[in-house]
Scaffold this active site. Structure first.
Site, PDB file in Angstrom:
ATOM      1  N   SER A 147       0.934  -1.281  -0.009  1.00 58.43           N
ATOM      2  CA  SER A 147       0.082  -0.006  -0.056  1.00 58.43           C
ATOM      3  C   SER A 147       0.725   1.208   0.079  1.00 58.43           C
ATOM      4  O   SER A 147       0.226   2.354  -0.066  1.00 58.43           O
ATOM      5  CB  SER A 147      -0.962   0.099   1.123  1.00 58.43           C
ATOM      6  N   GLU A 379      -5.058  -3.254  -5.945  1.00 58.25           N
ATOM      7  CA  GLU A 379      -5.193  -2.028  -6.590  1.00 58.25           C
ATOM      8  C   GLU A 379      -5.937  -0.932  -5.645  1.00 58.25           C
ATOM      9  O   GLU A 379      -6.571  -0.223  -5.670  1.00 58.25           O
ATOM     10  CB  GLU A 379      -6.407  -2.221  -7.842  1.00 58.25           C
ATOM     11  N   THR A 381      -6.150  -1.131  -0.969  1.00 62.26           N
ATOM     12  CA  THR A 381      -7.095  -1.980  -0.086  1.00 62.26           C
ATOM     13  C   THR A 381      -8.352  -1.216   0.472  1.00 62.26           C
ATOM     14  O   THR A 381      -8.260  -0.023   0.155  1.00 62.26           O
ATOM     15  CB  THR A 381      -6.273  -2.363   1.227  1.00 62.26           C
TER      16      THR A 381
END
Length: 400
Positions: A147, A379, A381
């Site tokens: 992330s 793509e 969280t």
């Protein structure tokens, strides 16, 4: 509409959303739906059970114009955002793994080359990728940088007239079957005192030092390929670098395309799960009555139908905004977060209607639910998209 008309209409189109589509949009949807019915549904349970992606499906996807279908030129179909979204919904109604292939190939790898590549790079790679003759992957995520891509450690060092890439990537879709990898790295030029910037590089996967290993075993996206990638002093010519849009804005522009497709794709998984539950409820007899005649079952079906309709409305709104050039990143986050969340709940509820049979691969909802756990993670969280929306609402950055 009379009562008889209402009963003969498609029960899955609760709000007559079909009326909101143009003839061209409906044709695209129906054509992809037919492809999925013929070439995916009969085999997908076995692909999922065996953990394989069907490479022989790629030429059919290419022939249907689905690879880079939102791009223009170079053999790409140049379809609208809504048509692309409808296609993604139909593919994911078959399986998330099939939609993921089209997304990685088109929204990520091909978009990176189209948006950030040189004319020569576009000419070299895009026609073959649109035709399904060349497969691409998009290597951004790392073992320690999911992330938070700004913390990536993969480097690209300018040495003489070449670039040398070193590092590790993880959860890279298609990497072991790809012909070219779009690799994102921190570019370090010894002759430049400026701070290293994230840059994209086109890496033929036959280049010495590039290795991709499928991640196994998996409980989700089993009819798909995700890999660990090792870049061990991969030496590339100077023109391997993508010349446009340095910095994280480069990969983020591609992720926006993929996230948009996911917002649509999730509606397909949800609709397919609802359809499976509705069919079963009408056929399964308990206590002398079909399950569909019981109040609790009807409550589940209604709740699922409402969620599917809301998700479809949201996806269509995003598509219209995108075609008008008005779609903003926080809107994409809203679509991805809300629709995947809804789709998971629909798939889980549909499984309960199927009872014990619902845990078998004869039925799709539990497979969809398992796949959607991956979709909600890649793509961006749930947490990342929540914070993107929080920043939009409050003006405060809460990522750190």
């Amino acid at each position: 509409m009379t009562g008889d008309d209402a009963r003969t209409a498609d029960p899955l189109d609760l709000l007559a959303l079909d009326d909101e589509l143009s003839p061209t949009e409906r044709e695209t949807r129906d054509r992809v739906r037919a492809l999925v019915d013929e070439h995916v549904r009969p085999h997908v349970a076995r692909w999922f059970a065996d953990g394989v992606f069907p490479l022989d499906l790629v030429p059919r996807l290419a022939e249907a114009g689905l690879l880079g279908m939102h791009l223009h030129g170079y053999g790409c179909a140049g379809r609208s955002a809504v048509e692309y979204g409808l296609a993604m919904a139909e593919l994911e109604a078959g399986d998330s793994g099939i939609r993921t292939f089209v997304s990685v190939q088109g929204s990520l790898a091909m978009t990176a080359i189209a948006k950030h590549g040189s004319p020569a790079q576009r000419e070299r790679w895009l026609p073959g990728m649109a035709a399904g003759e060349t497969i691409g992957c998009f290597a951004l995520t790392e073992p320690g940088a999911g992330s938070d891509p700004a913390s990536m450690t993969t480097t690209a060092t300018h040495v003489g007239d070449a670039w040398v890439l070193s590092g590790r990537k993880r959860w890279i879709g298609l990497a072991s079957v790809a012909d070219v990898a779009v690799v994102w790295a921190r570019a370090v030029d010894p002759d430049d005192d400026a701070r290293p910037r994230v840059r994209g590089f086109l890496v033929p996967t036959t280049t010495p030092g590039f290795a991709a290993t499928p991640i196994e075993p998996k409980l989700s996206l089993r009819a798909s390929v995700q890999c660990d990638v090792v870049l061990d002093d991969v030496r590339l010519p100077a023109d391997a670098i993508l010349p446009e849009h340095p910095g994280l804005a480069g990969p983020f522009a591609c992720l926006a395309e993929a996230r948009y497709g996911i917002a649509w794709g999730a509606t397909g998984a949800a609709r397919d799960s609802l359809g499976a539950a509705l069919r079963h409820a009408g056929e399964r007899v308990q206590f002398g009555r079909p399950l569909a005649a019981f109040q609790l079952t009807q409550a589940k079906l209604v709740d699922m139908a409402l969620e599917v309709s809301r998700a479809q409305l949201l996806a269509l709104r995003l598509g219209r905004l995108k075609d008008a050039g008005r779609l903003e990143p926080h809107m994409i986050s809203a679509g991805k977060l809300a629709n995947v969340r809804s789709a998971i709940e629909v798939a889980r509820t549909a499984r309960t209607v199927l009872g014990g049979d619902g845990i078998t691969l004869e039925h799709s909802p539990m497979r969809h639910a398992a796949n959607l756990e991956s979709v909600r993670t890649y793509e961006g969280t749930d947490e990342v998209h929540t914070l993107i929306l929080g920043r939009h609402l409050t003006g405060h950055q809460a990522f750190q």
